[in-house]
Enzyme design. Structure first.
Site, PDB file in Angstrom:
ATOM      1  N   VAL A 198     -56.033 -12.259   2.223  1.00  0.00           N
ATOM      2  CA  VAL A 198     -56.322 -13.408   2.536  1.00  0.00           C
ATOM      3  C   VAL A 198     -55.338 -14.434   2.851  1.00  0.00           C
ATOM      4  CG1 VAL A 198     -58.513 -13.147   1.106  1.00  0.00           C
ATOM      5  CG2 VAL A 198     -56.435 -14.365   0.422  1.00  0.00           C
ATOM      6  N   GLU A 199     -55.866 -15.611   3.638  1.00  0.00           N
ATOM      7  CA  GLU A 199     -55.153 -16.880   4.078  1.00  0.00           C
ATOM      8  C   GLU A 199     -53.850 -16.205   5.117  1.00  0.00           C
ATOM      9  OE1 GLU A 199     -53.533 -19.760   1.493  1.00  0.00           O
ATOM     10  OE2 GLU A 199     -55.540 -19.903   0.543  1.00  0.00           O
ATOM     11  N   GLY A 200     -54.208 -15.436   5.910  1.00  0.00           N
ATOM     12  CA  GLY A 200     -53.156 -14.637   6.864  1.00  0.00           C
ATOM     13  C   GLY A 200     -52.533 -13.222   6.260  1.00  0.00           C
TER      14      GLY A 200
END
Length: 825
Positions: free
Chosen positions: A497-499
């Site tokens: 997640v988040e990149g």
């Protein structure tokens, strides 16, 4: 040869001190004059004069330099500059630069790092952590949450809302807690050491979500309406960005909004007709308000001349007609709320856009700016919590658990992963605290946030893998006694997640860092983009030659420090830390040289050379982590007891940075004419003559080495003893001594076993004296008591330790009906 060495020394000295072009020209002219005085004016001397005039006359006469050098270079670089999309440009411009820029400079200014005040909690923040956070942790039963409920219990949800856990970042004027970034990090870290479900539930509303976007870009009306409701938990937010066709490439999202008139609350209203499909949305299934990202179009030009307006973000109540939510994904046995949502012909008024009409098309800029800080807090805090939790409990388990009548933690094979766990945990906590301190001082370092997200989640994964290896069978058998299994299962979530970590490493850290942190690349790009041709050329000429001077300075610095192993440069620190400051400086200079070589040889193609950019990211990341370790050690009072952790952490990160630079040297398409660059770092020659010359003329100095066996033993021992060092290393996680709790029984057994250790040593001594039979001392209590080797009180301590040890190492088992939920006929 002497004259050649003298010439080289002049060039290197001028480069090292960044002397002006005219002064350098004068020094070389004096050298040439001295040579001519001592030699005849033969053809060789005439050739030297000719070369001097051909090279330095154009460099020092502005009109000649512009026409003969700068203009051709300007045209070449302008043609080589790759096209850049608006989303790429906005991502590159997100956030600020800080210590990352110093590392890129090749000559770090240590005051920038060392003068940073340590992150501290206010009395109110500490009281919240000691009170509501501690209480919430005690309410959590991770096995019940993940096995039976697949959700947090209602009383936990209610407590999170009542205590404003979703309003950590919201200012007090809107009813929030308005805590520092350090407090935010501490809260998430402590919760993550108890339940990843609870940690994710709390961290998402305070990270990249509606509250953060509203605080940065919302209208006053939007803030006044939503922020108090978000702080009290009356609204559950979710941020909807990722979809089936747009993960890391947000610019490819097919979700659309069309500006039009529609009916809203019985009135004809200018608004947007939305259609979207999103997935992987945390808190999405239970959200009451969505922060939705979509591409906005205005085919009827109701807002202006532009038809394709761009990515826009709006706040949409989930009870709006046409919105579908509620279904859940099932991410690796995790129980946090995550799922898809859809919208079909959903009409919203224009004032639901975050920031109103003025912010249409600015959605991507809004997202990347907010992500620059959020990514540096939430997932790093969760990672540190997981690493501290694993180090403390697995270290205790390794002392409790015996094989061959010896605690398994004393085996060399177990010492290595134990040391790795302790050292990595020290690195993670140092990076977390130092970065939070910078954030609390107003920094918004986007490159560093990417470093933290990637490095801390990856290193946490390795720590937990080590823990699973040591736990063995007790780690792989799920049940309420297993404290590590669920954490092991959920690791890939934080990696994803988040990149996604692969892209964060290969594209973001160096790809963004090379432009944002380099002192000249962005200026050169700005000059190349100028519309006024003459002004552009003059700006480029100035910046380009400053860039050359910067490169030559770093080359000379790197060369000198490699030759001397950086012994003669001025750095801060004491006898324990100065060697590491020197090595950071040396590797920083080498990194800067190689970055410029990569940009020179690859140009715009560098962004597609992801294996090379990945190694650059590793080198930069490890230099940052080592810097944080030194600062963290200073902040904690430079305690002698922590030296094994300091040495392990610095040696590991410096070694990794060095190895990454070596990997770059092997991969760069380096011209043969600059083969000497390899001699700065590597013993591996490009050709035999190069190896011979570099071995004689340029001794390489001592390279960075990984931690040795003695240091490994020292670090491992720290997790096997109940000491202030162990408590400092694992400070901030949830710790209890309840014998019926998954980690409480480990803590109880650890202390009981340590209390009984001196008595077992007494029994071992009696065995060596042949007063007692051979075997496990803990099983010879009756015989030792009968022969007065130990007292009854001492026998009771061993019995207590044996009972606690058995409780700690016992593994859950189930009937078939308990596992399947189906009764046998």
């Amino acid at each position: 040869m002497l004259w050649l060495i003298t010439f080289i020394l002049i060039v290197l000295t001028a480069s090292y001190h960044r002397m002006s072009l005219r002064l350098t020209t004068g020094l070389i002219g004096l050298w040439l004059a001295a040579y001519l005085v001592t030699h005849d004016l033969d053809s060789f001397s005439q050739g030297l004069w000719a070369a001097f005039l051909l090279i330095f006359m154009p460099l020092n006469i502005d009109s000649l330099r512009l026409r003969l050098i700068s203009r051709p270079m300007f045209k070449l670089m302008k043609s080589a500059l790759p096209p850049m999309s608006q989303t790429e440009r906005e991502a590159l411009e997100a956030g600020t630069v800080w210590w990352d820029a110093e590392l890129f400079s090749g000559k770090p200014e240590w005051k920038v790092l060392l003068d940073l005040p340590p992150a501290k909690l206010s009395a109110e923040e500490q009281a919240f952590i000691d009170g509501p956070v501690e209480t919430l942790c005690a309410m959590l039963n991770d096995w019940d949450i993940t096995r039976n409920r697949m959700d947090l219990p209602k009383e936990v949800w209610d407590y999170i809302k009542q205590q404003k856990f979703c309003g950590i970042i919201i200012p007090e004027q809107y009813g929030g807690l308005e805590f520092s970034e350090m407090a935010h990090s501490e809260i998430v870290m402590k919760l993550s050491s108890r339940s990843s479900t609870a940690a994710v539930t709390v961290m998402v509303p305070n990270s990249l979500g509606p509250a953060k976007l509203l605080l940065a870009y919302g209208t006053e009306a939007q803030k006044n309406h939503y922020l108090p409701r978000l702080a009290k938990g009356e609204e559950i937010p979710a941020f909807a960005l990722t979809g089936p066709h747009a993960g890391s490439d947000a610019g490819a999202m097919p979700d659309t909004g069309v500006v039009c008139y529609g009916d809203f609350e019985g009135k004809k209203t200018l608004g947007i007709r939305l259609n979207w499909e999103k997935r992987y949305i945390t808190l999405g299934p239970v959200a009451t308000v969505l922060g939705l990202a979509f591409k906005l179009y205005d085919p009827d030009h109701l807002l202006g001349d532009k038809e394709a307006i761009g990515i826009t973000v709006a706040l949409i109540p989930t009870d709006t007609p046409g919105v579908s939510i509620g279904r859940r994904h099932f991410p690796l046995d995790s129980a946090f709320q995550n799922g898809p949502n859809w919208g079909k012909d959903v009409f919203i008024p224009m004032d639901w856009i975050i920031g109103g009409v003025d912010q249409v098309g600015n959605g991507w800029k809004m997202l990347v700016q907010c992500l620059a800080t959020g990514r540096a807090i939430s997932l790093p805090a969760l990672s540190v919590g997981g690493a501290k939790f694993t180090s403390r409990n697995t270290g205790a388990y390794a002392r409790i658990r015996k094989q061959f009548n010896v605690p398994i933690g004393e085996f060399e094979g177990i010492e290595e992963p134990l040391a790795h766990m302790a050292g990595q945990t020290y690195i993670l906590d140092a990076a977390r605290k130092v970065t939070c301190a910078a954030l609390d001082q107003g920094e918004k370092p986007s490159v560093i946030s990417a470093i933290l997200k990637y490095e801390l989640t990856e290193r946490m994964r390795k720590v937990i893998n080590d823990g699973m290896d040591i736990q063995g069978g007790s780690g792989i058998c799920m049940g309420p006694r297993n404290y590590l299994g669920r954490l092991y299962q959920v690791i890939p979530v934080s990696i994803t997640v988040e990149g996604a970590n692969i892209l964060t490493r290969t594209m973001m850290i160096f790809g963004q860092g090379a432009i944002r942190c380099h002192p000249y690349i962005q200026k050169e790009m700005a000059a190349l983009s100028q519309t006024d041709a003459e002004l552009a050329l003059k700006q480029f000429d100035q910046v380009f030659f400053e860039h050359i001077g910067f490169f030559m300075r770093n080359y000379a610095t790197s060369y000198w420090m490699r030759l001397t192993n950086a012994r003669f440069i001025q750095v801060p620190g004491d006898e324990n830390t100065r060697p590491y400051f020197r090595q950071i400086a040396r590797l920083s200079a080498g990194f800067a040289v190689l970055a410029d070589i990569a940009l020179l040889t690859l140009g715009g193609a560098l962004k597609r050379k992801e294996r090379i950019s990945g190694h650059f990211a590793d080198a930069l990341s490890n230099l940052y982590l080592c810097s944080c370790v030194l600062k963290h050690y200073q902040n904690q009072g430079s305690l002698k007891e922590d030296l094994p952790l300091l040495h392990w952490a610095c040696q590991q990160t410096l070694y990794q940075s060095q190895q990454s630079l070596l990997a770059i040297l092997r991969k760069l398409p380096m011209p043969q004419g600059i083969w000497v660059l390899r001699a700065l770092f590597s013993r591996r020659p490009m050709r035999p003559l190069a190896a011979f010359l570099s071995a004689i003329a340029f001794p390489l100095g001592k390279p960075c080495n990984p931690p040795d066996d003695n240091l490994i033993h020292q670090c491992a021992s720290l997790l096997l003893a109940d000491s202030p060092v162990r408590d400092r290393l694992t400070h901030g996680i949830y710790i209890n001594d309840k014998p019926d709790d998954a980690t409480g029984r480990i803590e109880v057994a650890f202390k009981a076993v340590l209390a009984a250790a001196p008595i077992e040593a007494k029994i071992k001594k009696a065995q060596k004296q042949k007063l007692l039979t051979k075997g496990d001392p803990s099983q010879l209590v009756s015989e030792a008591l009968a022969k007065s080797v130990i007292t009854q009180q001492e026998a009771d301590l061993i019995d207590k330790a044996n009972q606690a040890r058995l409780a700690a190492i016992t593994v859950d088992d189930f009937s078939p009906e308990e596992l399947t939920g189906v009764k046998r006929s």
